[in-house]
Design an enzyme around this catalytic site. Structure first.
Site, short mmCIF file in Angstrom:
data_model
loop_
_atom_site.label_atom_id
_atom_site.label_comp_id
_atom_site.label_asym_id
_atom_site.label_seq_id
_atom_site.Cartn_x
_atom_site.Cartn_y
_atom_site.Cartn_z
N GLU A 1 6.32 -4.99 7.56
CA GLU A 1 7.41 -5.38 6.65
C GLU A 1 8.80 -5.14 7.23
OE1 GLU A 1 3.78 -5.12 4.14
OE2 GLU A 1 4.68 -3.80 5.66
N HIS B 1 0.70 -2.06 -6.43
CA HIS B 1 0.72 -3.52 -6.39
C HIS B 1 1.25 -4.11 -7.69
CE1 HIS B 1 -1.88 -2.95 -2.91
NE2 HIS B 1 -1.84 -4.25 -2.66
#
Length: 787
Positions: A516, A585
């Site tokens: 990321e 999540h």
């Protein structure tokens, strides 16, 4: 941190054998050989010495200002700022930058004054007489202030005038002046000069590594043969972004034929190994290897052409960098160079080593051993020995450098400071790509998508709208390139990039590793170079892995560069929830992002807005976080009629999607993203009770359209804010605070919030149902507001 391990300067040539052979200290040419082979001229030699003296005097000025309580030469100036100096490392900046072209790029680090000075020095040295005149005229106000003259000057005299201007702007930035390269916004650790290919120094250790990869990707895409030289210290290459960046730069798909271009990323990673991070010793303490270059074989079979170089020898540095640049221009990059050198000063000036009693993490005899091979001393002795300069000429060069630095320090200390009324200058660009340059217009399409022939009167889903917007912008502008995890063949975890690989090929959309920080960092670097990247972070939860790149780089780079940078970067990400995925999540983290000045943040709730706002985000010349919601991709209430042709929905404008009509009992409800359908359902239910709810879809969190909210509150006199994020420090608190400040007299009741409780999202279906706001929660809150 260990005095027990003394690192002495040992430059015995050889090889490091680890998966392959890495050359170590192989440069052994004499100055006479270099001259005879015409690898450099006598003028080149003098220029390198002058550049090193330029750097040394700049750094010694900081030492004197600190140690002599603001006195330096004729001035008395209280310098407030960082003091991370590169005294002893001048050969690295000079030799490396002297070896690349003036139009190549560099990124730098917190100890990077020398890099900035050298980039300007060699850029000016390679200018023609006409270009030097244009350079000085282009800075007319500063040139006039400095009393620079161009009439009747020789090219050498014009170079000296231009060099004074460059040095003045460096010192002015250090002193926080408006005439500094970054208008005093960046200071000594963030100096940048985009006009000369300096993409910026970085106070975050390793912060520029991802950007250097992105700059290399831009060169790969534009096929311009330009290299990016990425300076970072030994400490930086132990940071997570280092692994991610080096891995991304060496991805096999750039060279193995998977893409239409077979060309390695032309980035040269320059490890400035001065032996210590802050105090942590690279060899023998904080790593398990002798040389950081050994890691090259962990990234590709060529070992990134890694080499260990004597960083105290300007000719060795120059030779290695020239060979690295040649490899990079030929498409064989990236390259990993490790320059072994030493900083004569501490991490900062509070870290002193002048006596035996000062010893903490390094020994005095170690410092003294390195000082004996001071790069300025050893190189000047070579020049004198070969008859290129005399000892007297060397003394004159030293006096010239000191005199120039003192004169420019005087001018910088007296220069105008920035106007506090203009503190917001440089935070955002006010431009967009309204017109695409001709060479990038109307990208070829490998396959026409079926949705170009769809019935515009039929609703499409939120997900389909995202795909259409991406297709539209990629076709409109060839500079729009997509990368991220699993977005190419698979079409993304939620199918929001499905088909784009077939339409445009792998040069325009490609997969990355799970990295990321590098995904975002490379996006920034590519945007700085003129691409318009759209990068994807699969879940907003994962953006925490990239928060340095988002918050310290993307958000700040334009402001810290004094408005120089243009960063047309779109970061797509998604929010989850309702699927039992629990706390890593399912979070809604938009408030964290909104706390970072310099970012635009949007969160559309329906297909029409999603297509129009994504197009606006991609065309915007600022970093935009585009937040999608997984539950909206196929939600019937988020589907809508969407024009086939391109259109734009402006960023920063909220929309009233349900008006409160003629009722004594009414309330304003503000929501965004997935909570908008929830509030609309609740509003319909409440209307049956005679309660009117004016629903505002915020759409953009920043810029925040408070005018629309205030007007509605003035009409209804009550306000409810609904968001999926937890209540504590959620974005609703900011909206409530501003309404209290701007419309307090119109409120008949306290502002209420419907949010998730202050816990991580749970996995259990029962707990998650209790965690997520729903229509019942909204209805109950409205009834409470109305008493």
């Amino acid at each position: 941190m260990v005095r027990e391990i003394v690192v002495l300067p040992d430059f015995t040539p050889g090889f490091v054998e680890v998966g392959g052979k890495i050359p170590k200290f192989q440069y052994r040419k004499s100055l006479q050989e270099e001259l005879k082979e015409k690898n450099l001229t006598k003028q080149d030699c003098v220029d390198m010495l002058r550049c090193m003296l330029l750097i040394r005097n700049f750094e010694e000025m900081i030492v004197e200002l600190r140690e002599r309580k603001g006195r330096y030469g004729p001035i008395k100036y209280l310098y407030i700022g960082a003091s991370h100096l590169s005294v002893g490392q001048e050969a690295v900046s000079t030799g490396a930058i002297g070896a690349i072209s003036a139009d190549d790029y560099i990124t730098s680090h917190h100890r990077g004054h020398g890099d900035a000075l050298a980039k300007g020095f060699f850029a000016l040295r390679r200018m023609s007489e006409t270009s030097l005149v244009e350079f000085i005229k282009g800075e007319e106000e500063i040139a006039s202030y400095l009393g620079l003259e161009i009439e009747g000057k020789t090219c050498e005299e014009l170079f000296e005038e231009a060099l004074r201007l460059h040095l003045f702007r460096m010192i002015a930035e250090l002193f926080g002046k408006e005439a500094g390269y970054c208008r005093g916004r960046g200071g000594g650790m963030h100096i940048a000069d985009f006009s000369r290919g300096h993409l910026g120094a970085n106070a975050i250790v390793g912060g520029s590594l991802g950007m250097a990869v992105g700059s290399g990707i831009a060169s790969w895409f534009f096929e311009d043969k330009k290299v990016t030289l990425c300076f970072a210290g030994d400490g930086a290459f132990n940071n997570g972004i280092a692994h991610e960046a080096l891995n991304m730069a060496t991805m096999a798909q750039f060279t193995n034929g998977l893409m239409s271009k077979r060309y390695g990323i032309p980035t040269i990673f320059a490890i400035v190994n001065n032996q210590y991070g802050m105090t942590g010793q690279q060899r023998g303490e904080v790593t398990g290897i002798e040389f950081l270059a050994e890691r090259g074989f962990g990234y590709n079979r060529e070992g990134m052409h890694a080499e260990v170089v004597n960083g105290m020898d300007v000719l060795a540095v120059r030779d290695a960098t020239m060979r690295a640049a040649k490899l990079a221009r030929e498409g064989q990059g990236p390259v990993l160079l490790e320059f072994w050198c030493y900083r004569f000063k501490g991490h900062s000036l509070s870290d002193r080593l002048e006596r035996k009693e000062d010893e903490t993490y390094r020994a005095l005899r170690e410092l003294e051993a390195w000082q004996k091979i001071d790069p300025i001393r050893t190189f000047s002795e070579k020049l004198i020995k070969e008859g290129i300069i005399t000892h007297e000429e060397f003394e004159n060069l030293k006096k010239e450098a000191r005199s120039r630095n003192e004169a420019m320090a005087v001018k910088a200390s007296e220069a105008r400071s920035p106007d506090p009324k203009k503190i917001y200058f440089g935070l955002f660009s006010d431009t967009s790509s309204k017109e695409v340059p001709e060479e990038f217009r109307n990208s070829p399409v490998l396959k026409e998508p079926e949705f170009l022939r769809r019935d515009p009167e039929k609703e499409i889903t939120y997900r389909e709208a995202i795909i259409e917007a991406l297709f539209q912008e990629m076709r409109r502008d060839r500079r729009v390139v997509l990368w991220g995890e699993d977005i190419a063949d698979y079409g993304g975890a939620f199918g929001a990039t499905k088909g784009l690989l077939e339409f445009f090929g792998r040069t325009r959309i490609f997969n990355t590793a799970i990295s990321e920080a590098a995904i975002v960092g490379s996006g920034i670097g590519a945007a700085l170079r003129g691409l318009r990247p759209v990068v994807e972070i699969m879940y907003i939860d994962f953006i925490l892995q990239a928060m340095d790149q988002v918050g310290n780089q993307a958000a700040k780079w334009k402001y810290m560069s004094g408005g120089q940078a243009v960063i047309p970067l779109t970061i797509r990400t998604t929010i989850g929830g309702g699927k039992g995925y629990a706390g890593q999540h399912s979070q809604s983290l938009e408030a964290i992002l909104a706390h970072l000045p310099g970012l635009k943040i949007v969160a559309p709730s329906n297909a029409y807005d999603a297509k129009g706002m994504l197009a606006s985000a991609i065309r915007d010349d600022n970093p935009v976080i585009f937040i999608e919601h997984q539950n909206l991709y196929r939600h019937p209430l988020s589907s809508s009629k969407v024009p086939r042709e391109e259109y734009l929905v402006p960023l920063g404008k909220a929309k009233i999607i349900r008006e409160a009509r003629g009722s004594e009992e009414s309330v304003t409800a503000v929501a965004w993203s997935s909570t908008v359908p929830i509030v609309l359902k609740a509003a319909e239910e409440l209307s049956r009770e005679g309660i009117e709810t004016e629903v505002i879809d915020l759409r953009s969190l920043y810029p925040l359209d408070m005018d629309t909210i205030i007007r509605s509150v003035q009409k209804t006199n009550k306000m409810l804010i609904v968001h999926q994020a937890v209540q504590c420090m959620g974005f609703g608190a900011e909206i409530a605070a501003q309404v209290q400040e701007k419309a307090f007299d119109y409120l008949d009741a306290p502002i209420l919030r419907v949010t998730a409780p202050n816990t991580p999202p749970p996995s259990s279906p029962v707990l998650e149902k209790a965690f997520l706001p729903d229509e019942k929660d909204v209805i109950e809150a409205v009834r409470k507001l109305l008493g």
